[in-house]
Scaffold this active site. Sequence first.
Site, PDB file in Angstrom:
ATOM      1  N   ASP A  16      98.711  25.704  15.553  1.00 32.69           N
ATOM      2  CA  ASP A  16      98.654  27.166  15.628  1.00 32.69           C
ATOM      3  C   ASP A  16      99.036  27.578  17.053  1.00 32.69           C
ATOM      4  O   ASP A  16      99.232  26.728  17.935  1.00 32.69           O
ATOM      5  CB  ASP A  16      97.197  27.554  15.314  1.00 32.69           C
ATOM      6  CG  ASP A  16      96.971  29.049  15.206  1.00 32.69           C
ATOM      7  OD1 ASP A  16      97.940  29.801  14.990  1.00 32.69           O
ATOM      8  OD2 ASP A  16      95.791  29.466  15.326  1.00 32.69           O
TER       9      ASP A  16
ATOM     10  N   ASP B 107      98.797  36.028  10.631  1.00 37.25           N
ATOM     11  CA  ASP B 107      97.581  36.815  10.401  1.00 37.25           C
ATOM     12  C   ASP B 107      97.841  38.084   9.609  1.00 37.25           C
ATOM     13  O   ASP B 107      97.897  39.189  10.158  1.00 37.25           O
ATOM     14  CB  ASP B 107      96.926  37.141  11.744  1.00 37.25           C
ATOM     15  CG  ASP B 107      96.481  35.878  12.467  1.00 37.25           C
ATOM     16  OD1 ASP B 107      96.334  34.831  11.799  1.00 37.25           O
ATOM     17  OD2 ASP B 107      96.277  35.941  13.694  1.00 37.25           O
TER      18      ASP B 107
ATOM     19  N   GLU C  56     103.582  29.949  19.720  1.00 37.20           N
ATOM     20  CA  GLU C  56     104.706  30.878  20.044  1.00 37.20           C
ATOM     21  C   GLU C  56     105.247  30.649  21.452  1.00 37.20           C
ATOM     22  O   GLU C  56     106.448  30.858  21.633  1.00 37.20           O
ATOM     23  CB  GLU C  56     104.239  32.323  19.864  1.00 37.20           C
ATOM     24  CG  GLU C  56     103.951  32.688  18.416  1.00 37.20           C
ATOM     25  CD  GLU C  56     102.703  32.002  17.854  1.00 37.20           C
ATOM     26  OE1 GLU C  56     101.768  31.746  18.635  1.00 37.20           O
ATOM     27  OE2 GLU C  56     102.688  31.705  16.652  1.00 37.20           O
TER      28      GLU C  56
HETATM   29  O1  MIG Z   1      93.621  33.564  17.996  1.00 35.68           O
HETATM   30  O2  MIG Z   1      92.326  29.330  15.010  1.00 35.68           O
HETATM   31  O3  MIG Z   1      96.769  32.591  12.757  1.00 35.68           O
HETATM   32  O4  MIG Z   1      95.003  31.327  11.017  1.00 35.68           O
HETATM   33  O5  MIG Z   1      92.342  30.982  11.881  1.00 35.68           O
HETATM   34  C1  MIG Z   1      93.464  33.251  16.646  1.00 35.68           C
HETATM   35  C2  MIG Z   1      91.852  30.601  14.717  1.00 35.68           C
HETATM   36  C3  MIG Z   1      93.808  31.817  16.424  1.00 35.68           C
HETATM   37  C4  MIG Z   1      95.206  32.341  14.548  1.00 35.68           C
HETATM   38  C5  MIG Z   1      95.692  31.818  13.227  1.00 35.68           C
HETATM   39  C6  MIG Z   1      94.552  31.816  12.246  1.00 35.68           C
HETATM   40  C7  MIG Z   1      93.428  30.948  12.769  1.00 35.68           C
HETATM   41  C8  MIG Z   1      92.977  31.462  14.141  1.00 35.68           C
HETATM   42  N1  MIG Z   1      94.115  31.511  15.053  1.00 35.68           N
END
Ligand code: MIG
Length: 815
Positions: free
Chosen positions: A418, A497, A421
Amino acid sequence: MKALLGRQMRCAAVLVCATLGAVSGLAAQSWQHIGDVSKVEKLADGVELTSGTAKVRVTAVGDGIFRVRVAASGTFPKDFSWAVIAPPAPPPIGIEDGKSEVRMTAGSAIVIVQKSPLLVRFTDLQGNILLADEPTLPMAWDGERIHVWKTMPADENYYGLGDKAGPMNRRNRAFTNWNTDEFGWQESTDPLYKTIPFFIGLRAGRAYGLFFDNTWRSVFDFGKESPDYFSFGAEGGELNYYFFSGPTPKKVVSDYTTLVGRSPLPPLWSLGYQQSRYSYYPEARAREIVETMRSKKIPLDAIYFDIDYQQDYAPFTVNRQYFPNFEKMIADFRSIGVHTILITDLHIKKNPSAGYAPYDSGIQNDNFVKNADGGVFVGSVWPGDSVFPDFTLTRARDWWGGLYKDFVAMGVSGFWNDMNEPSVFLRADKTMPLSVRHRLDDGTSLDHRAIHNVFGMENVRATYDGLRKLQGDERPFVLTRAAYSGAQRYAATWTGDNSSTWNHLKMSTPMLLSMGISGFPLVGDDIGGFAGSPPSDLLTRWFEVGALNPIYRDHTAKDTADQEPWVSGPEQEAVRRRYIELRYKLMPYLYTAIEEAARTGIPLMRPLFLEYPQLTQFYGDNRDFIFGADFFVAPVVTEMTDVETVQLPPGDWYDFWSSEKHVSAAALRLHPRLEEMPLYVRAGAIVPMQSVVQSTSQTPDGPLQLRVYPGDDCRGTLYQDDGHTFAYQRGELLRVNFSCHAAANGVSIQSVVEKNSFQPWWKAEEVILYGAAAAPRAVTVDGKGITSSRYDAASHSVTFVIPGGAHGWSAQIDY
Ligand code: MIG
């Protein structure tokens, strides 16, 4: 005029101008357009043209596929791409250097370069223009910025660019590519998490494709600035694009994915139902979730652990207070067919002198991204002060891949990358400063402007390659949020999200379809929505359509209501179970289609225009899709109980639920009850199915089911392999082709084994032949009469069993 002046005035401040340039007034700015051609040189694979100080290379890289490169200064940089993996396979080319233009033919298409001024156009062999530079706006640059304008026929449609939100047809809108963490994005939010600078132009059934291989912040304007042209460009990097001449959208997708690579076949378990939330902890709660799924007989293949399983959010650690028996829990889950997937974000906690190996070893090996002044860049993310692996270095990728060793040894089956980016907190731009340096293997480095959009892809490349080394012959499963073209080679993805609203359910299908045609077939969204809590009927509808998405994962944010399939009481639970079960029943068909995607690039979830490019009435259809090759799906994405209009494509279709046959139907007007998702099968389909299992690890009971829906072009395929290793690449697979022929007084069905190097699970095949008006007079298999066939008057079907595993046979049903 006023608006124009205003823009120019704002551009007096250079910084502001650079940001504005991406969104408005492109043609009005200080572009230096390319001029006349002064020299033409032939290359082995094309031509090099000189115009002033600039050089332009137009080469053939495949049959009907061209590449255009421009070097404004006259010196081309080293030819390099993060996306392109296929070496060009130039076909024989023919070049004619005429007085006013240069023509080059490569197989099925021609590129014509007009000399005064230099304008590029692509045509088919008959001379029909497929794509042409806008005559008043030749290619241009302005400092580091580059831009290309193309004429825009009134009836042309544009699809692709990955999972940009909103209608699939991108016409009349403009988009920016800059990978961005956008919690709670909406229909109008742009940019989002991914950069896929590839699109398909489709006009009256004829398609072409264009891939702008540029990793910098880029823009695509499909007629927002002007109704006469569309354009694309970037804030730096090379003007370098590929043209694919089609002619079908499928050919374009196939050619594009040949160039940038395809998704490898994922492990079968990852195609089962996946349960997630932010976050399941402590261990007792995770066990309760898994046990509830099993006791309620809701199939499940995977559970996710989000950031709270870690110690202080530090990647590659486990919070032992919450998870004292982590290894045992993983093993217990695995023993009942549930795979564990862990999130491992790329930001490494800055935690010196604490025995935290990922930080210590990364520092020791000089593996972290640096500031322009040479110090390690520190940004704030979940663990607090964090450092970031320099994923553009092979050395850093290898090191990152090795960090998975302990988790792999613990039996963890998949990993979730995750925040790649990359997302950085406490900064207005939500990412690294543009000045950070990213090192390359050749000793040079680039700043963040050039690398930002590929950072996430190189992150999952490191993860995937690491797992390939650590997991022996087991297929990795990696989930990524950010991507650049080609990231499909390493990971599946989701749309980030989203929110628990009806509109988000509605927006999901066109986003997943757009990803598929953008070369990224393994996609899903957060079922039920991430932000907020869905009403029960919304969650149920989301489970319905999700059953036919490539990745089927229920996920929600912290502090939202529970979102597991059973949360709204037994009635809703029953409907959700029914659709999760449908997915498992369809697994032989689904897996066959996923194998096709891995081999050809054609996705499992297909927009109508991909299968029916001639039918312009479907060009604007953002609700329906084709699942595999043979199912038409019209998901219900509204809470209204009004009539739903469903227009089936031409030909005959069977209602999957009732088996009713619709013959060249006019629009159907339906009132789908909550448990009904309109689902139709093409007359002419042969669909392999199985009985329900609680996970893909379980061997289905009973025979392989073959549902035969007689009609034109009657065929079906079944692909099987062991589902978890790379043995299929060494030929250990089963491929069976089925066909049928319907005549007035009967139907014949054939099974032909194309490749038989894998032993499937079934001991018999059960054929269910639909569209039977009456009980058959006789059923014969391989010339021998069968006495045990069953006729069901309600569904107009004949059922009979063919003993034995996969083998060639032929059956005859006489009425
Ligand atoms: O700042 O890991 O898109 O699926 O549950 C949020 C926590 C970070 C964003 C992801 C989301 C995930 C969440 N993450």
